[in-house]
Design an enzyme around this catalytic site. Structure first.
Site, PDB file in Angstrom:
ATOM      1  N   CYS A 185       0.784   1.113  -4.244  1.00 34.47           N
ATOM      2  CA  CYS A 185       0.749   1.810  -2.947  1.00 34.47           C
ATOM      3  C   CYS A 185       2.142   2.322  -2.562  1.00 34.47           C
ATOM      4  O   CYS A 185       2.639   3.246  -3.187  1.00 34.47           O
ATOM      5  CB  CYS A 185       0.131   0.911  -1.874  1.00 34.47           C
ATOM      6  SG  CYS A 185      -0.430   1.831  -0.410  1.00 34.47           S
ATOM      7  N   GLU A 232      -4.506  -6.046  -5.941  1.00 34.88           N
ATOM      8  CA  GLU A 232      -4.366  -7.440  -5.524  1.00 34.88           C
ATOM      9  C   GLU A 232      -5.479  -7.883  -4.575  1.00 34.88           C
ATOM     10  O   GLU A 232      -5.713  -9.090  -4.402  1.00 34.88           O
ATOM     11  CB  GLU A 232      -2.992  -7.682  -4.884  1.00 34.88           C
ATOM     12  CG  GLU A 232      -2.829  -7.232  -3.445  1.00 34.88           C
ATOM     13  CD  GLU A 232      -2.641  -5.733  -3.271  1.00 34.88           C
ATOM     14  OE1 GLU A 232      -2.524  -5.286  -2.116  1.00 34.88           O
ATOM     15  OE2 GLU A 232      -2.603  -5.014  -4.291  1.00 34.88           O
ATOM     16  N   HIS A 254      -5.028  -0.865  -4.119  1.00 32.98           N
ATOM     17  CA  HIS A 254      -4.521  -2.236  -4.028  1.00 32.98           C
ATOM     18  C   HIS A 254      -5.317  -3.183  -4.928  1.00 32.98           C
ATOM     19  O   HIS A 254      -6.261  -3.840  -4.485  1.00 32.98           O
ATOM     20  CB  HIS A 254      -4.576  -2.720  -2.575  1.00 32.98           C
ATOM     21  CG  HIS A 254      -3.488  -2.168  -1.726  1.00 32.98           C
ATOM     22  ND1 HIS A 254      -2.290  -2.825  -1.506  1.00 32.98           N
ATOM     23  CD2 HIS A 254      -3.397  -0.995  -1.048  1.00 32.98           C
ATOM     24  CE1 HIS A 254      -1.520  -2.094  -0.725  1.00 32.98           C
ATOM     25  NE2 HIS A 254      -2.170  -0.974  -0.430  1.00 32.98           N
TER      26      HIS A 254
END
Length: 236
Positions: free
Chosen positions: A109, A214, A212
């Site tokens: 990002c 994660e 993202h």
């Protein structure tokens, strides 16, 4: 031994002018891939930045506030966050030195935006306000939900590692890469043409994604595959 991965913290305003936090999802993601995550501070001394990198075998650049547009030659739009010079200064020095070392980098990002600007690229400050797209990419309220597709460029290592040229991702950004910096190549776009992934062919491992992983790695194998590929590069 497990490779050590440096993870940059986010900066949020507090009563003392700001404080650093780490989203533990980044650390959990690389730990699941077999690495040992550590968080670094916002050191400004290039010598201290070098000492941090001496301890690590890889670098993750995380999401967060917008980069100061002056770094890519533009004035700040009203919808662009107030600059955070401590974070900007540290991360740009960190990227510069990591690239010099050919250290594996996974840029996420804001991270891929930092990478791009450090290489001389530019950003769209606000995708909707600047008329780039009508689609709302800034869906911060649903970080674990898949909201649009990304078309990966066939033959790129990102597409090969993920085993597909079309994936679905989350979307938590209002800015994006505009002109690619020197050495970066396109690796994926959303259906509206926004750059969602890039990589550096001349480096051992420098991959950047606008979404993202994660927030998705536990439930989506493609996102864990990104972390696995990164940690594998850190071992090598």
């Amino acid at each position: 031994m497990k490779p050590v991965v440096c993870i940059t913290p986010s900066l949020f305003a507090g009563p003392d002018g700001g404080h650093q936090i780490i989203n533990m999802k980044y650390g959990k993601m690389v730990r699941r891939a077999g690495a040992l995550p550590i968080m670094c501070g916002y050191e400004q001394d290039p010598t201290e930045v070098a000492e941090i990198l001496d301890l690590c075998q890889g670098l993750i650049l995380t999401g967060g506030y917008d980069i100061d547009p002056e770094r890519y030659g533009e004035k700040r739009l009203d919808s662009t966050n107030e600059p955070h010079p401590d974070r900007d200064g540290f991360e740009f020095e960190l990227v510069r030195q990591a690239l010099e070392r050919d250290m594996p980098i996974l840029a996420i990002c804001r991270g891929v935006q930092v990478l791009n600007v450090e290489l001389g690229g530019t950003l769209w400050q606000d995708l909707n306000a600047q008329g780039v797209t009508e689609y709302k990419h800034s869906q911060f309220e649903i970080p674990e939900e898949l909201v649009h597709t990304v078309n990966l460029v066939p033959g790129t290592p990102i597409a090969e590692k993920l085993g597909t040229t079309r994936i679905k991702v989350n979307s938590c950004h209002h800015q994006a890469l505009k002109e690619l910096g020197a050495g970066l190549e396109l690796a994926g776009t959303s259906p509206d043409g926004v750059i969602e992934a890039a990589w550096m062919p001349e480096k051992r491992f420098v991959w950047g994604v606008q979404w993202h992983p994660e927030s998705l790695y536990l439930t989506h194998a493609e996102d864990q595959a990104l972390a696995d590929a990164f940690v594998d590069a850190c071992r090598g």
